[in-house]
Write an enzyme that holds these catalytic residues in place. Sequence first.
Site, PDB file in Angstrom:
ATOM      1  CG  ASN A 146      -0.299  -0.151   2.499  1.00 44.13           C
ATOM      2  OD1 ASN A 146       0.914  -0.311   2.564  1.00 44.13           O
ATOM      3  ND2 ASN A 146      -1.057  -0.104   3.574  1.00 44.13           N
ATOM      4  CB  CYS A 147       4.020   2.061  -1.131  1.00 44.93           C
ATOM      5  SG  CYS A 147       5.200   3.132  -1.927  1.00 44.93           S
TER       6      CYS A 147
END
Length: 119
Positions: free
Chosen positions: A13-14
């Site tokens: 989740n970047c």
Amino acid sequence: FFMIMITIYGIKNCDTMKKAFDWFKVQNLDYIFHDYKKQGVPSGKLRSWCETHDWKTLINTKGPTWRKLTVPQQDITSVDAAVALMQEYSSVIRRPIFETGEGEILVGYDPVRLEAFVR
């Protein structure tokens, strides 16, 4: 022609990782995803990356994880210290890191460099 299998190292989740995943999807290329957070990165792998690229290239000094470290933790003077830090705090490793089956690596997301890397 023969297509190289790429492993993408990073954190799911970047935002930068999402750009990389989207790029591979648009190019219709398969990849293997290695999640630093869930799987860690073996010290041998980190050492081999440090041989290819300076460890300063591999450590993200702009992220929140780095900023939370103490001054002594940030005072890295050797590959050993860099590898130990990256193993303890996987979020401090730059992302994404792309690796071919032959062990070539590309650090960071840059569509132009990535295009040349996967071809």
